[in-house]
Write a protein that holds these residues in place. Structure first.
Motif, PDB file in Angstrom:
ATOM      1  N   MET A 107       0.827  -1.207   0.000  1.00  0.00           N
ATOM      2  CA  MET A 107       0.000   0.000   0.000  1.00  0.00           C
ATOM      3  C   MET A 107       0.862   1.258   0.000  1.00  0.00           C
ATOM      4  O   MET A 107       0.578   2.223  -0.706  1.00  0.00           O
ATOM      5  N   LEU A 108       1.919   1.261   0.807  1.00  0.00           N
ATOM      6  CA  LEU A 108       2.794   2.427   0.863  1.00  0.00           C
ATOM      7  C   LEU A 108       3.548   2.645  -0.447  1.00  0.00           C
ATOM      8  O   LEU A 108       3.858   3.781  -0.810  1.00  0.00           O
ATOM      9  N   ALA A 109       3.823   1.570  -1.166  1.00  0.00           N
ATOM     10  CA  ALA A 109       4.557   1.668  -2.428  1.00  0.00           C
ATOM     11  C   ALA A 109       3.650   2.007  -3.608  1.00  0.00           C
ATOM     12  O   ALA A 109       4.125   2.445  -4.653  1.00  0.00           O
TER      13      ALA A 109
ATOM     14  N   ASP B 181      11.302   3.557 -16.583  1.00  0.00           N
ATOM     15  CA  ASP B 181      12.290   3.962 -15.589  1.00  0.00           C
ATOM     16  C   ASP B 181      11.803   5.185 -14.831  1.00  0.00           C
ATOM     17  O   ASP B 181      11.187   6.090 -15.408  1.00  0.00           O
ATOM     18  N   GLY B 182      12.079   5.215 -13.532  1.00  0.00           N
ATOM     19  CA  GLY B 182      11.691   6.353 -12.695  1.00  0.00           C
ATOM     20  C   GLY B 182      10.258   6.237 -12.217  1.00  0.00           C
ATOM     21  O   GLY B 182       9.332   6.177 -13.011  1.00  0.00           O
ATOM     22  N   ALA B 183      10.081   6.178 -10.933  1.00  0.00           N
ATOM     23  CA  ALA B 183       8.735   6.046 -10.354  1.00  0.00           C
ATOM     24  C   ALA B 183       8.042   7.400 -10.280  1.00  0.00           C
ATOM     25  O   ALA B 183       8.690   8.427 -10.094  1.00  0.00           O
ATOM     26  N   PRO B 184       6.716   7.409 -10.416  1.00  0.00           N
ATOM     27  CA  PRO B 184       5.969   8.649 -10.224  1.00  0.00           C
ATOM     28  C   PRO B 184       6.099   9.130  -8.774  1.00  0.00           C
ATOM     29  O   PRO B 184       6.451   8.358  -7.879  1.00  0.00           O
ATOM     30  N   VAL B 185       5.800  10.379  -8.571  1.00  0.00           N
ATOM     31  CA  VAL B 185       5.845  10.951  -7.220  1.00  0.00           C
ATOM     32  C   VAL B 185       4.680  10.390  -6.411  1.00  0.00           C
ATOM     33  O   VAL B 185       3.537  10.370  -6.868  1.00  0.00           O
ATOM     34  N   ARG B 186       4.977   9.926  -5.218  1.00  0.00           N
ATOM     35  CA  ARG B 186       3.941   9.427  -4.314  1.00  0.00           C
ATOM     36  C   ARG B 186       3.539  10.555  -3.382  1.00  0.00           C
ATOM     37  O   ARG B 186       4.387  11.127  -2.705  1.00  0.00           O
ATOM     38  N   ARG B 187       2.271  10.857  -3.366  1.00  0.00           N
ATOM     39  CA  ARG B 187       1.770  11.893  -2.456  1.00  0.00           C
ATOM     40  C   ARG B 187       1.564  11.282  -1.079  1.00  0.00           C
ATOM     41  O   ARG B 187       0.930  10.231  -0.956  1.00  0.00           O
ATOM     42  N   PRO B 188       2.080  11.952  -0.050  1.00  0.00           N
ATOM     43  CA  PRO B 188       1.867  11.415   1.303  1.00  0.00           C
ATOM     44  C   PRO B 188       0.396  11.567   1.717  1.00  0.00           C
ATOM     45  O   PRO B 188      -0.317  12.433   1.219  1.00  0.00           O
ATOM     46  N   VAL B 189      -0.040  10.710   2.603  1.00  0.00           N
ATOM     47  CA  VAL B 189      -1.395  10.768   3.138  1.00  0.00           C
ATOM     48  C   VAL B 189      -1.328  11.389   4.526  1.00  0.00           C
ATOM     49  O   VAL B 189      -0.527  10.958   5.366  1.00  0.00           O
TER      50      VAL B 189
END
Length: 182
Positions: free
Chosen positions: A13-15, A163-171
């Motif tokens: 879930m966090l990933a 390549d390169g992960a999208p930005v994850r928005r914090p909850v």
């Protein structure tokens, strides 16, 4: 399977993030069916299985683009379904039931969609759930063969992870967890 090993549901879930751009890699039909078997284990009051999934590949995506064009009256959205090699339409299929209202059955279908997106991510695929006004448009419903008791909840766009992960928005979990008012 993906190169990153997830050891817990919490880590998965966090990933999790949405991949708006993907490569042409996609799971096979058989790989998809195996993931759906796991995704279908979501909580389901009365075991109604009020959902189904529609697999769109190749020319099916072009047909969906044509339905988008029919809705808009121009071809400005005809290429949207071509953004991923696999689209999975998530359909809620409600059944009249004295103890399970339609909204609860639709929540089950949404749960299957979300669980499937996590499983696809774990298997190494990028996923984004796309919705919008097309989900309620008659030409799109007709193309998907929706029955009177069915609603299209959107599509999972699935492909390889570039390549390169999208930005994850914090909850902001502290803001989202509340108590009953006094």
């Amino acid at each position: 399977m993906g190169s990153d090993t997830v050891t817990s549901v919490r880590e998965a879930m966090l990933a999790r993030c949405s991949w708006s751009k993907v490569t042409d890699d996609a799971p096979t039909h058989d790989q998809l069916v195996a993931l759906v078997a796991a995704a279908g284990r979501v909580a389901d009051h009365a075991g109604l299985a009020p959902w189904r999934l529609i697999e769109l590949r190749g020319g099916d995506r072009e047909r969906l683009g044509a339905a988008f064009t029919e809705v808009l009256g121009h071809d400005g959205s005809a290429d949207k379904p071509l953004r991923a090699p696999l689209l999975i339409a998530i359909v809620s299929s409600t059944t009249a039931h004295p103890k399970v209202p339609d909204w609860e059955q639709e929540a089950v279908a949404a749960g299957v969609g979300h669980a499937l997106s996590l499983l696809l991510d774990e298997a190494g695929y990028g996923v984004i759930w796309r919705t919008g006004p097309f989900t309620r448009a008659e030409p799109v419903a007709r193309l998907h063969g929706l029955g009177d008791n069915e609603k299209l909840l959107g599509w999972l766009y699935v492909g390889g992870k570039p390549d390169g992960a999208p930005v994850r928005r914090p909850v902001d979990a502290e803001r989202c967890v509340t108590r009953l008012p006094d």
